[in-house]
Design an enzyme around this catalytic site. Structure first.
Site, PDB file in Angstrom:
ATOM      1  N   HIS A 151      27.177  28.000  88.151  1.00 15.29           N
ATOM      2  CA  HIS A 151      26.302  28.692  89.094  1.00 15.29           C
ATOM      3  C   HIS A 151      24.921  28.050  89.186  1.00 15.29           C
ATOM      4  O   HIS A 151      24.296  28.072  90.245  1.00 15.29           O
ATOM      5  CB  HIS A 151      26.198  30.173  88.719  1.00 15.29           C
ATOM      6  CG  HIS A 151      27.391  30.949  89.166  1.00 15.29           C
ATOM      7  ND1 HIS A 151      28.463  31.179  88.342  1.00 15.29           N
ATOM      8  CD2 HIS A 151      27.714  31.494  90.354  1.00 15.29           C
ATOM      9  CE1 HIS A 151      29.373  31.853  89.013  1.00 15.29           C
ATOM     10  NE2 HIS A 151      28.959  32.054  90.223  1.00 15.29           N
ATOM     11  N   ARG A 182      30.751  39.834 100.644  1.00 15.67           N
ATOM     12  CA  ARG A 182      31.814  39.907  99.647  1.00 15.67           C
ATOM     13  C   ARG A 182      31.518  41.065  98.706  1.00 15.67           C
ATOM     14  O   ARG A 182      30.390  41.220  98.234  1.00 15.67           O
ATOM     15  CB  ARG A 182      31.896  38.599  98.849  1.00 15.67           C
ATOM     16  CG  ARG A 182      33.027  38.594  97.820  1.00 15.67           C
ATOM     17  CD  ARG A 182      33.141  37.249  97.122  1.00 15.67           C
ATOM     18  NE  ARG A 182      31.987  36.961  96.280  1.00 15.67           N
ATOM     19  CZ  ARG A 182      31.799  35.784  95.667  1.00 15.67           C
ATOM     20  NH1 ARG A 182      32.663  34.807  95.828  1.00 15.67           N
ATOM     21  NH2 ARG A 182      30.724  35.601  94.914  1.00 15.67           N
ATOM     22  N   GLU A 231      41.728  32.849  96.076  1.00 18.22           N
ATOM     23  CA  GLU A 231      41.141  32.162  94.924  1.00 18.22           C
ATOM     24  C   GLU A 231      42.139  31.910  93.808  1.00 18.22           C
ATOM     25  O   GLU A 231      41.841  31.158  92.878  1.00 18.22           O
ATOM     26  CB  GLU A 231      39.989  33.000  94.348  1.00 18.22           C
ATOM     27  CG  GLU A 231      38.851  33.243  95.294  1.00 18.22           C
ATOM     28  CD  GLU A 231      37.815  34.160  94.675  1.00 18.22           C
ATOM     29  OE1 GLU A 231      36.854  33.644  94.083  1.00 18.22           O
ATOM     30  OE2 GLU A 231      37.973  35.390  94.792  1.00 18.22           O
ATOM     31  N   ASP A 266      37.086  28.549  92.508  1.00 17.70           N
ATOM     32  CA  ASP A 266      38.023  29.179  91.590  1.00 17.70           C
ATOM     33  C   ASP A 266      39.456  28.717  91.825  1.00 17.70           C
ATOM     34  O   ASP A 266      40.234  28.576  90.885  1.00 17.70           O
ATOM     35  CB  ASP A 266      37.948  30.707  91.706  1.00 17.70           C
ATOM     36  CG  ASP A 266      36.928  31.304  90.738  1.00 17.70           C
ATOM     37  OD1 ASP A 266      36.703  30.692  89.675  1.00 17.70           O
ATOM     38  OD2 ASP A 266      36.364  32.362  91.039  1.00 17.70           O
ATOM     39  N   CYS A 268      34.944  28.703 102.020  1.00 18.38           N
ATOM     40  CA  CYS A 268      33.548  28.968 101.637  1.00 18.38           C
ATOM     41  C   CYS A 268      33.196  28.365 100.282  1.00 18.38           C
ATOM     42  O   CYS A 268      32.102  28.567  99.783  1.00 18.38           O
ATOM     43  CB  CYS A 268      33.270  30.468 101.626  1.00 18.38           C
ATOM     44  SG  CYS A 268      34.262  31.393 100.435  1.00 18.38           S
TER      45      CYS A 268
END
Length: 757
Positions: free
Chosen positions: A364, A507, A605, A629, A676
């Site tokens: 991240h 989301r 995912e 993912d 995305c």
């Protein structure tokens, strides 16, 4: 043996330099195995690793240390290096590869055991045990040395990086010292190292020169006095709780604080030019090592008391937090595991790049760096973080390299590259405002990924066609409690209004795995395969319903709300989520809210969603592929683990087949599909996504203009042709080469470097 191994590894880890570490190894191994000789040979960087240098020995002639050199294919030590496996001989002189070095005096030794020291598939050196008598070392000795060599490889590699492997024992300051990591975010930066370290963690304190020796000494002595007063206060408070014998422990702590070894040792280091935290760190290391060397178990345990006292003093020293203006103009933020919070502490106009020992390009912090448009290098496992404070550093986010103490020539080269990047970005600025239409007339919307309200204005100005992924967990993560319905409604309303009528995809809460909420801890042995995403929210409908109600309330009078469910792996999960969404809408209608029906999508995912893509698509309005993912799960590679980061590859043939299958499933159901994840921002991958007829892409703002450039430079038919070639290929490197060549032929050679990140 296990206890002995741990003790040796701890002692080596506490050594202040490589020479000291190697001396500990040879001394302790000779002592524990009751042998005549223990030696360590290391490969010489100056000779491109083709020679081995005797770096430490207990038993051989001391004069031979630092002078005996051999080629990697020479002698028995060279045989171990050549084979990269143990060699165990009863009588070494009888072996045809035995070579006599007169300066070592080793003709007296017969038994020979050599084991390789290997780190990340790279041979660093050889650990050798010798005995006068003729004998084969038993399995226990062999296993001990192999285990020890494996444990020590990281420490030796770490020391090698800071220029301590060579014929001179003292630290060598190398120019252009290159350190390899993992590309995290594209770009290059030149700046000054600033170490981000955890408070009250002695081992993470960086080296730093004292700006004022007098001030550092005063601060240290004041911290010691405050800790003494604190311990006396604790002892008095415990008077009615603990008996006198137990309370004497606090007296012992106070005595330690007044001891010459702790206080005077630290003061001496400060007067030698070190700032107080690093001086304290080194003094505590020395004191704990002395205790751990003692035979008495009770005295050995006192090492933990010294560490505790050291941490208490450090907390007092760290009461001053670095002010924004104290960060250099071009800050290169470095750390063992840089966090988003540490990144946010640096003023954006002063942050040039980020470097982290842990994590990968999908971490991240790396994703955040890409969103901020700054280069990042991740997974630099042996990064000597503590030694890089204030050092001039070049960060190459394309190749994942750092350069410490760059020469003027290297600086000139990278500054020229920076100018090229700036020119390219300026040239694309106008293009970003234009629609992304392929050369055969197909418009492909390019949306922005976001997670903060502060991203809204940059996203609008960037020319984004909407928000393709708004990570709603970010507002949850920056609070100390779950945000209420009204708070969430206000956040979502602001985003929806800002982009109306362009679509905004919210989301639902996606925590777990590597995203934790401080007030809702999830502790699991295998978090990525555990309780995360939709699994948590379905188990906690009170949290889920609050969020769904907030999203729906925020959409009143607007028509651009899209809701996306993460981590769906079965039709049952989707059914449960849809039922709760319908319940939230029914409740609001009963409360007289006017709520439009939102578009609903599923995030693909996990592998099961790939195979269920058509069935899932029939039940929703759209699919959105989260490649970060999906690649992780398809390839069984933890995307935050630098040890396997080179296996994480979005252009792996299995990934391409999975994406193509998912796109076909969505289109058979008559629904749209977007991507995305980070693959949508990779110029080479964009070509293949266009060939799969992906309907839209969502990327970080910094990549938006480049992605539009790729779309406008190719026809859908050309992309299909390249896809057909790629799916027949078996190696990701070959696929990358083919696509890079296609980019160059299309006049997009400037994007090829960016694709490698």
């Amino acid at each position: 043996m296990l206890h002995v191994l741990r003790r040796i590894v701890l002692e080596v880890g506490a050594a202040s330099n490589l020479a000291e570490a190697l001396e500990i190894i040879v001394r302790r191994v000779k002592q524990e195995l009751t042998i005549d000789v223990c030696s360590v040979y290391l490969r010489e960087p100056e000779a491109n690793g083709q020679r081995l240098l005797l770096m430490a020995s207990e038993g051989l002639n001391p004069d031979s240390v630092g002078t005996v050199v051999m080629n990697t294919g020479e002698g028995l030590v060279g045989l171990v290096a050549e084979r990269a496996e143990p060699v165990n001989l009863e009588n070494a002189p009888d072996h045809p590869r035995f070579k006599y070095f007169p300066e070592t005096g080793e003709e007296r030794y017969h038994a020979f055991l050599g084991v390789p020291i290997i780190h990340n598939r790279r041979l660093l050196g050889v650990l050798v045990a010798q005995q006068r008598e003729r004998r084969r070392f038993d399995d226990e000795h062999v296993a001990f040395l192999i285990t020890l060599a494996a444990q020590l490889a990281g420490a030796i590699s770490h020391a090698e990086l800071i220029g301590e492997v060579g014929k001179r024992r003292e630290e060598i300051q190398q120019d252009n010292l290159q350190i390899a990591g993992i590309p995290g975010a594209a770009g290059v930066a030149v700046g000054q190292g600033v170490v981000a370290y955890a408070l009250a963690d002695l081992e993470s304190v960086p080296d730093r020169d004292a700006e004022s020796v007098e001030n550092e000494e005063t601060a240290f002595r004041e911290a010691v006095k405050e800790v003494q007063d604190e311990l006396i206060e604790i002892k008095d408070r415990m008077e009615d709780v603990l008996p006198m014998e137990e309370r004497l422990l606090f007296d012992a702590y106070v005595m330690m604080l007044g001891s010459d070894s702790l206080v005077n040792g630290t003061v001496d280091r400060i007067r030698g030019g070190s700032w107080a935290p690093a001086a304290l760190r080194d003094t505590v290391r020395e004191s704990t090592r002395n205790f751990e060397d003692m035979d008495d178990p009770y005295l050995r345990e006192r090492a933990s008391d010294v560490r505790d006292i050291g941490r208490r003093i450090l907390m007092r020293l760290q009461s001053h937090v670095r002010e924004p203006e104290e960060f250099p103009e071009h800050t290169i933020l470095l750390g063992e595991d840089v966090t988003a919070t540490q990144l946010a502490e640096v003023p954006p106009d002063r942050l040039a790049a980020v470097v982290s020992s842990r994590g990968t390009g999908s971490s991240h912090v790396a994703i955040l760096a890409r969103a901020m448009g700054i280069p990042a290098v991740m997974g630099v496992a042996d990064l000597p973080v503590g030694r890089l404070e204030g050092r001039q550093i070049v960060v190459d986010g394309y190749r994942g390299n750092l350069y410490i103490q760059p020469t003027a020539e290297l600086l000139e080269e990278f500054k020229h590259l920076q100018d090229e990047e700036k020119e390219l970005a300026e040239g694309l600025r106008d293009l970003a405002q234009e629609p992304a239409i392929t050369q055969d007339g197909v418009e492909v919307p390019v949306y922005a990924n976001s997670g903060l309200l502060a991203d809204i204005a940059p996203s609008i100005q960037s020319g984004a066609d909407g928000i393709g992924l708004y990570r709603t967990e970010v507002p949850f993560m920056i609070r100390e409690r779950f945000p209420g319905e009204d708070e969430q409604t206000q956040i979502y309303r602001e985003i929806l209004k800002s982009f109306n009528p362009r679509p905004v995809t919210l989301r639902t809460l996606d925590v777990g795995g590597d995203k934790a909420l401080p007030y809702f801890p999830v502790t699991e042995d295998n978090p990525f395969l555990g309780w995360r995403g939709i699994r948590i929210t379905l188990d906690h409908p009170e949290i889920f319903l609050t969020q769904l109600r907030a999203m729906l309330r925020a959409s009143q009078g607007l028509s651009n709300l899209h809701i996306l469910f993460p981590m769906i792996s079965s039709l049952g999960e989707l059914k449960g989520a849809m039922q709760l969404l319908q319940r939230a809408r029914d409740e609001l209608l009963d409360e007289h809210y006017v709520i439009p029906v939102p578009k609903v999508g599923v995030m693909v995912e996990v592998p099961s969603a790939v195979y269920l893509s058509e069935a899932l698509a029939r039940r929703v309005d759209f699919l959105s592929v989260g490649t970060n993912d999906l690649v992780q799960y398809l390839l069984a590679v933890d995307r935050n683990n630098p040890r396997v980061a080179d296996l994480y590859n979005g252009l792996h043939p299995a990934v391409l087949h999975a994406l193509d299958q998912t796109a076909q499933g969505a289109h058979r159901a008559g629904k749209t599909i977007s991507v995305c994840g980070e693959m949508a921002a990779d110029p080479a991958s964009v070509i293949l996504l266009l060939g799969m007829e992906i309907d839209a892409l969502s990327v970080n703002v910094a990549a938006l203009a480049r992605v539009k450039w790729v779309i406008r430079s190719f026809s859908r038919e050309r992309c299909r042709e390249l896809l057909r070639q790629c799916v027949r290929m078996e190696e990701p490197a070959a696929i990358r080469a083919l696509l890079d060549n296609a980019l160059v032929q299309a006049g997009l050679g400037g994007l090829v470097r960016a694709g490698k990140a």
